[in-house]
Design a protein around this motif. Structure first.
Motif, PDB file in Angstrom:
ATOM      1  N   LEU A 249       2.812 -10.001  66.790  1.00 53.95           N
ATOM      2  CA  LEU A 249       3.189 -10.705  65.572  1.00 53.95           C
ATOM      3  C   LEU A 249       2.581 -10.006  64.361  1.00 53.95           C
ATOM      4  O   LEU A 249       1.473  -9.481  64.421  1.00 53.95           O
ATOM      5  CB  LEU A 249       2.685 -12.156  65.612  1.00 53.95           C
ATOM      6  CG  LEU A 249       3.371 -13.099  66.600  1.00 53.95           C
ATOM      7  CD1 LEU A 249       2.642 -14.438  66.607  1.00 53.95           C
ATOM      8  CD2 LEU A 249       4.827 -13.306  66.231  1.00 53.95           C
ATOM      9  N   ARG A 250       3.338 -10.019  63.262  1.00 50.89           N
ATOM     10  CA  ARG A 250       2.808  -9.566  61.977  1.00 50.89           C
ATOM     11  C   ARG A 250       2.699 -10.793  61.084  1.00 50.89           C
ATOM     12  O   ARG A 250       3.553 -11.669  61.097  1.00 50.89           O
ATOM     13  CB  ARG A 250       3.729  -8.524  61.329  1.00 50.89           C
ATOM     14  CG  ARG A 250       3.775  -7.208  62.095  1.00 50.89           C
ATOM     15  CD  ARG A 250       4.797  -6.286  61.470  1.00 50.89           C
ATOM     16  NE  ARG A 250       4.492  -6.000  60.077  1.00 50.89           N
ATOM     17  CZ  ARG A 250       3.688  -5.008  59.678  1.00 50.89           C
ATOM     18  NH1 ARG A 250       3.123  -4.214  60.566  1.00 50.89           N
ATOM     19  NH2 ARG A 250       3.461  -4.811  58.394  1.00 50.89           N
ATOM     20  N   PHE A 251       1.626 -10.855  60.326  1.00 52.94           N
ATOM     21  CA  PHE A 251       1.395 -12.013  59.466  1.00 52.94           C
ATOM     22  C   PHE A 251       1.326 -11.583  58.009  1.00 52.94           C
ATOM     23  O   PHE A 251       0.683 -10.586  57.668  1.00 52.94           O
ATOM     24  CB  PHE A 251       0.082 -12.713  59.841  1.00 52.94           C
ATOM     25  CG  PHE A 251       0.136 -13.429  61.156  1.00 52.94           C
ATOM     26  CD1 PHE A 251       0.452 -14.771  61.212  1.00 52.94           C
ATOM     27  CD2 PHE A 251      -0.125 -12.753  62.337  1.00 52.94           C
ATOM     28  CE1 PHE A 251       0.500 -15.441  62.426  1.00 52.94           C
ATOM     29  CE2 PHE A 251      -0.079 -13.417  63.555  1.00 52.94           C
ATOM     30  CZ  PHE A 251       0.230 -14.764  63.597  1.00 52.94           C
ATOM     31  N   ARG A 252       2.013 -12.342  57.182  1.00 49.29           N
ATOM     32  CA  ARG A 252       1.916 -12.146  55.737  1.00 49.29           C
ATOM     33  C   ARG A 252       1.120 -13.317  55.163  1.00 49.29           C
ATOM     34  O   ARG A 252       1.316 -14.464  55.552  1.00 49.29           O
ATOM     35  CB  ARG A 252       3.303 -12.100  55.099  1.00 49.29           C
ATOM     36  CG  ARG A 252       4.135 -10.913  55.561  1.00 49.29           C
ATOM     37  CD  ARG A 252       5.461 -10.878  54.839  1.00 49.29           C
ATOM     38  NE  ARG A 252       5.275 -10.666  53.406  1.00 49.29           N
ATOM     39  CZ  ARG A 252       6.272 -10.645  52.529  1.00 49.29           C
ATOM     40  NH1 ARG A 252       7.510 -10.868  52.930  1.00 49.29           N
ATOM     41  NH2 ARG A 252       6.031 -10.435  51.258  1.00 49.29           N
ATOM     42  N   PRO A 253       0.225 -13.019  54.215  1.00 56.43           N
ATOM     43  CA  PRO A 253      -0.577 -14.109  53.653  1.00 56.43           C
ATOM     44  C   PRO A 253       0.259 -15.069  52.820  1.00 56.43           C
ATOM     45  O   PRO A 253       1.151 -14.659  52.084  1.00 56.43           O
ATOM     46  CB  PRO A 253      -1.600 -13.372  52.781  1.00 56.43           C
ATOM     47  CG  PRO A 253      -0.957 -12.063  52.444  1.00 56.43           C
ATOM     48  CD  PRO A 253      -0.116 -11.709  53.629  1.00 56.43           C
ATOM     49  N   ILE A 254      -0.012 -16.354  52.962  1.00 61.19           N
ATOM     50  CA  ILE A 254       0.535 -17.372  52.069  1.00 61.19           C
ATOM     51  C   ILE A 254      -0.548 -17.667  51.038  1.00 61.19           C
ATOM     52  O   ILE A 254      -1.666 -18.032  51.396  1.00 61.19           O
ATOM     53  CB  ILE A 254       0.908 -18.653  52.839  1.00 61.19           C
ATOM     54  CG1 ILE A 254       1.961 -18.342  53.911  1.00 61.19           C
ATOM     55  CG2 ILE A 254       1.415 -19.731  51.886  1.00 61.19           C
ATOM     56  CD1 ILE A 254       2.249 -19.510  54.824  1.00 61.19           C
ATOM     57  N   LYS A 255      -0.220 -17.491  49.770  1.00 61.57           N
ATOM     58  CA  LYS A 255      -1.223 -17.622  48.721  1.00 61.57           C
ATOM     59  C   LYS A 255      -1.018 -18.896  47.912  1.00 61.57           C
ATOM     60  O   LYS A 255       0.078 -19.446  47.850  1.00 61.57           O
ATOM     61  CB  LYS A 255      -1.175 -16.403  47.800  1.00 61.57           C
ATOM     62  CG  LYS A 255      -1.534 -15.096  48.499  1.00 61.57           C
ATOM     63  CD  LYS A 255      -1.532 -13.922  47.545  1.00 61.57           C
ATOM     64  CE  LYS A 255      -1.980 -12.642  48.231  1.00 61.57           C
ATOM     65  NZ  LYS A 255      -2.005 -11.489  47.300  1.00 61.57           N
ATOM     66  N   ALA A 256      -2.099 -19.348  47.317  1.00 63.92           N
ATOM     67  CA  ALA A 256      -2.042 -20.494  46.414  1.00 63.92           C
ATOM     68  C   ALA A 256      -2.886 -20.158  45.187  1.00 63.92           C
ATOM     69  O   ALA A 256      -3.668 -19.203  45.204  1.00 63.92           O
ATOM     70  CB  ALA A 256      -2.568 -21.751  47.089  1.00 63.92           C
TER      71      ALA A 256
END
Length: 219
Positions: free
Chosen positions: A132-139
């Protein structure tokens, strides 16, 4: 700051994560689970009619099922060998034996040793491009204290796009400046910007923060 190289895959998204049996097995098999999450793979504990196993999701929606013989014992000290299959609920023809160190298996000499287990899984996943590749979810977070020492806590929406998160960050700082706030510290550039602002005895920090990870899968 948070880097993709050091990320730990998130917990599975279901209600079992508060179940006492699920939690007990998760804790008992942590030495197996944590290295898998560092690969990073989303790991779960399968509870099915008294049969237990560790699952690890792959990028094509198939998964690895890790057991010992037919099931995992509740006590990991009773594991004598590992059996790892790749299975798919969508494609029943996918049924690969990745590793088998149970009695009579090709790797039986390794018994319950973790090192060859992880080596076999890592090699299998890497060669087939199933990680799996993960992209950051930002806030964007705004936090601090008012002049009366009451807390200021505000989290803006989550943004799967880094550009959207940074754009929102700059919008918030423009609003603060228009309201008379003064910046006293800034850092982070355009990737993870952070700034500290003061006004009338109050102080706040505005920052792009990590809210989680989004798994990217094969189409």
């Amino acid at each position: 700051m948070n880097s993709e190289a050091s990320q730990l895959a998130p917990l599975p998204d279901h209600g079992n994560t508060t179940d006492p049996l699920w939690l007990a097995l998760w804790s008992a098999y942590e030495p197996v689970i944590t290295p898998l999450r560092r690969m990073p793979l989303i790991v779960d504990i399968e509870l099915c009619g008294g049969m237990f196993g560790i699952t690890a999701e792959l990028s094509d929606y198939s998964y690895l099922l890790i057991t010992s013989d037919d099931t995992l014992p509740t006590d990991p000290n009773r594991v004598r060998g590992w059996h790892v299959q790749r299975l798919s609920d969508h494609t029943p023809t996918i049924r690969d034996i990745v590793y088998d160190s149970t009695e009579g298996g090709p790797q039986a000499a390794h018994g319950n040793d973790h090192v060859p287990l992880f080596h076999a899984i890592t090699t299998y996943v890497a060669r087939r491009g199933l990680g799996l590749r993960f992209r950051p979810i930002k806030a964007v977070s705004i936090s601090g204290l008012r002049s009366d020492h009451s807390a200021i806590e505000h989290i803006c929406d989550c943004f799967p796009s880094s550009l959207d998160a940074v754009t929102r960050y700059h919008r918030e700082t423009v609003t603060l400046r228009a309201m008379g706030w003064r910046p006293i510290h800034q850092q982070g550039g355009n990737e993870w910007p952070l700034s500290v602002w003061v006004h009338d005895g109050a102080v706040v920090t505005v920052a792009v923060t990590l809210a989680g990870w989004n798994a990217e899968r094969a189409a």
